[in-house]
Motif scaffolding. Sequence first.
Motif, mmCIF file in Angstrom:
data_model
loop_
_atom_site.group_PDB
_atom_site.id
_atom_site.type_symbol
_atom_site.label_atom_id
_atom_site.label_comp_id
_atom_site.label_asym_id
_atom_site.label_seq_id
_atom_site.Cartn_x
_atom_site.Cartn_y
_atom_site.Cartn_z
ATOM 1 N N SER A 158 0.829 -1.207 0.000
ATOM 2 C CA SER A 158 0.000 0.000 0.000
ATOM 3 C C SER A 158 0.863 1.256 0.000
ATOM 4 C CB SER A 158 -0.928 -0.011 1.217
ATOM 5 O OG SER A 158 -0.194 0.073 2.423
ATOM 6 N N CYS A 159 2.002 1.215 0.695
ATOM 7 C CA CYS A 159 2.927 2.361 0.683
ATOM 8 C C CYS A 159 3.525 2.549 -0.705
ATOM 9 C CB CYS A 159 4.032 2.153 1.712
ATOM 10 S SG CYS A 159 3.460 2.168 3.415
ATOM 11 N N LEU A 160 3.857 1.453 -1.363
ATOM 12 C CA LEU A 160 4.413 1.532 -2.716
ATOM 13 C C LEU A 160 3.405 2.140 -3.683
ATOM 14 C CD1 LEU A 160 6.655 0.903 -4.734
ATOM 15 C CD2 LEU A 160 5.718 -1.401 -4.970
ATOM 16 N N LEU A 161 2.145 1.743 -3.556
ATOM 17 C CA LEU A 161 1.107 2.302 -4.415
ATOM 18 C C LEU A 161 0.931 3.800 -4.150
ATOM 19 C CD1 LEU A 161 -1.577 -0.528 -4.218
ATOM 20 C CD2 LEU A 161 -0.225 0.101 -6.217
ATOM 21 N N GLY A 162 1.020 4.189 -2.891
ATOM 22 C CA GLY A 162 0.903 5.600 -2.557
ATOM 23 C C GLY A 162 2.053 6.419 -3.104
ATOM 24 N N ALA A 163 3.255 5.822 -3.128
ATOM 25 C CA ALA A 163 4.429 6.538 -3.621
ATOM 26 C C ALA A 163 4.392 6.715 -5.139
ATOM 27 C CB ALA A 163 5.698 5.795 -3.216
ATOM 28 N N LEU A 164 3.596 5.920 -5.841
ATOM 29 C CA LEU A 164 3.526 6.022 -7.299
ATOM 30 C C LEU A 164 2.822 7.295 -7.755
ATOM 31 C CD1 LEU A 164 2.681 2.323 -8.284
ATOM 32 C CD2 LEU A 164 4.885 3.493 -8.423
ATOM 33 N N GLY A 165 2.058 7.920 -6.861
ATOM 34 C CA GLY A 165 1.355 9.145 -7.231
ATOM 35 C C GLY A 165 0.298 8.913 -8.292
ATOM 36 N N LEU A 166 -0.563 7.913 -8.086
ATOM 37 C CA LEU A 166 -1.600 7.587 -9.063
ATOM 38 C C LEU A 166 -2.604 8.727 -9.184
ATOM 39 C CD1 LEU A 166 -2.274 3.882 -7.996
ATOM 40 C CD2 LEU A 166 -0.879 4.689 -9.905
ATOM 41 N N PRO A 167 -3.147 8.951 -10.384
ATOM 42 C CA PRO A 167 -4.121 10.040 -10.570
ATOM 43 C C PRO A 167 -5.450 9.710 -9.904
ATOM 44 C CG PRO A 167 -3.933 8.731 -12.571
ATOM 45 C CD PRO A 167 -2.890 8.204 -11.637
#
Length: 207
Positions: A158-167
């Motif tokens: 979940s942290c990795l997904l947050g770091a991706l900066g998804l639109p």
Amino acid sequence: MTVNLKRLAGWALIVGTIVAAAGYLAANLLAPGHGDEVFRYRLWPLFEGIAVGGDVVVALGLPVVLAFAGRAPRLHVIGYCGVFAALLMLNIGEGVVEGFVKPYLAAHGGIPRDEPSGFAVFEGVALLCLAVGAICLGVALLRARMLPRWIGVALPASCLLGALGLPRPWFLLADDVFFAALFAIGVHAVRGRAEAPVPSAAEPAAV
């Protein structure tokens, strides 16, 4: 009457994650516009308030994760402390600002472009707590082998997904994965049986 605190905390995680996720989804999927325009949506404070209320319930039930400590109890405690601090600072603390302060400013002259002094440091510390907490807790759960492995993987993921900066609205995926892991922990806490009492010296264990 004996209260099973483990099951009670498990129910808090279940109810809290559902309420928080529903509030965030409603606020971000139904609000029209982009950027600061969403804060002018009349139902934004309501949905954000629901989400923050769910976060408070999650915080009350979060200590149940300590019941699943195994081979790495210290790592488990570090992970719990990091996740708890991030939950208070980001979801609850910053959530109140996003849900009530910014809508008020948007309706009374606009939201200032410059953030308050020290706010960036506050966010940085909160994000560091989240990253360290999620990784440590995920590794501790994997080592303990008391819960399904996907839960230990989902927390740092979940942290990795947050770091991706998804639109928008895909940026909610990080929160949904995080809440799904906590929801599953709550389910296992509710289903788990109460620990057997330790026999006293006057009552030797049966052979």
